[in-house]
Design an enzyme around this catalytic site. Structure first.
Site, PDB file in Angstrom:
ATOM      1  CB  CYS A 127      56.101  38.412  49.675  1.00 16.04           C
ATOM      2  SG  CYS A 127      56.810  39.978  49.206  1.00 16.04           S
ATOM      3  CG  HIS A 128      58.972  40.649  54.627  1.00 11.86           C
ATOM      4  ND1 HIS A 128      57.919  41.455  54.228  1.00 11.86           N
ATOM      5  CD2 HIS A 128      58.976  40.688  55.982  1.00 11.86           C
ATOM      6  CE1 HIS A 128      57.340  41.965  55.299  1.00 11.86           C
ATOM      7  NE2 HIS A 128      57.957  41.510  56.378  1.00 11.86           N
TER       8      HIS A 128
ATOM      9  CE1 TYR B 174      58.495  31.606  48.608  1.00  7.42           C
ATOM     10  CE2 TYR B 174      60.386  30.464  49.556  1.00  7.42           C
ATOM     11  CZ  TYR B 174      59.825  31.597  48.992  1.00  7.42           C
ATOM     12  OH  TYR B 174      60.602  32.715  48.813  1.00  7.42           O
TER      13      TYR B 174
ATOM     14  CD  GLU C 147      57.873  41.721  59.883  1.00  4.44           C
ATOM     15  OE1 GLU C 147      57.653  40.504  60.009  1.00  4.44           O
ATOM     16  OE2 GLU C 147      57.415  42.406  58.956  1.00  4.44           O
TER      17      GLU C 147
ATOM     18  CG  ASN D 273      53.201  41.037  47.326  1.00  2.73           C
ATOM     19  OD1 ASN D 273      52.255  41.766  47.090  1.00  2.73           O
ATOM     20  ND2 ASN D 273      53.748  40.959  48.532  1.00  2.73           N
TER      21      ASN D 273
END
Length: 159
Positions: free
Chosen positions: A118-119, A89, A147, A110
């Protein structure tokens, strides 16, 4: 507005289109009479399925999420984070000459999660922070595992 639902490993999802752009991705399944197969929605569902199958990491879709000018700047920065990577952030806040808390608030607002990743935004020190999607941090962790964006030891842990 055309909508199309799909099953995913993180729950049922519904993608919504308006005027040729994706405007939202929501958890849940809409009734069949509300669903409408458009070329864009079919493309979005195909890309989401390929994402969950590990075939693609990022999306190539026209997006226009409703939000404030600041939120849109935060979401734009999120889209620059490639699959398999994360930012904090604070890092996003520094780019936008802001503070971390408003960035976190924009993340939570979002309207197109997963596609606008946003993850991939973590708290200071690599801590998970929050996640407003269904399942909260379990879902965020699952997406980051998919990912391969978590440190090796966290990939193995059942967080």
């Amino acid at each position: 507005m055309p909508q199309l639902s799909l099953h995913s490993p993180v729950g049922d999802l519904t993608v919504t289109e308006e005027d040729g752009v994706i405007i939202s991705l929501d958890w849940g399944w809409v009734p069949a009479e509300w669903q409408n197969r458009t070329p864009l929605l079919e493309r979005a569902v195909d890309q989401l399925n390929r994402y969950f199958d590990g075939e693609i990491g990022d999306f190539d879709l026209p997006l226009d999420p409703p939000g404030t000018a600041f939120q849109k700047k935060v979401w734009s920065e999120m889209l620059k984070i490639p699959a398999g990577q994360t930012k904090s952030y604070g890092e996003i806040a520094k780019i936008l000459n802001s503070a971390a808390q408003p960035v976190g608030t924009a993340c939570g607002a979002n309207p197109i999660p997963i596609i606008i990743p946003c993850h991939r935004i973590l708290a200071a020190g690599g801590k998970m922070g929050g996640y407003s999607g269904l399942g909260g941090l379990e879902t965020k962790t699952a997406l980051l595992r998919l990912e391969k964006a978590l440190p090796h030891e966290q990939q193995q842990l059942d967080l």
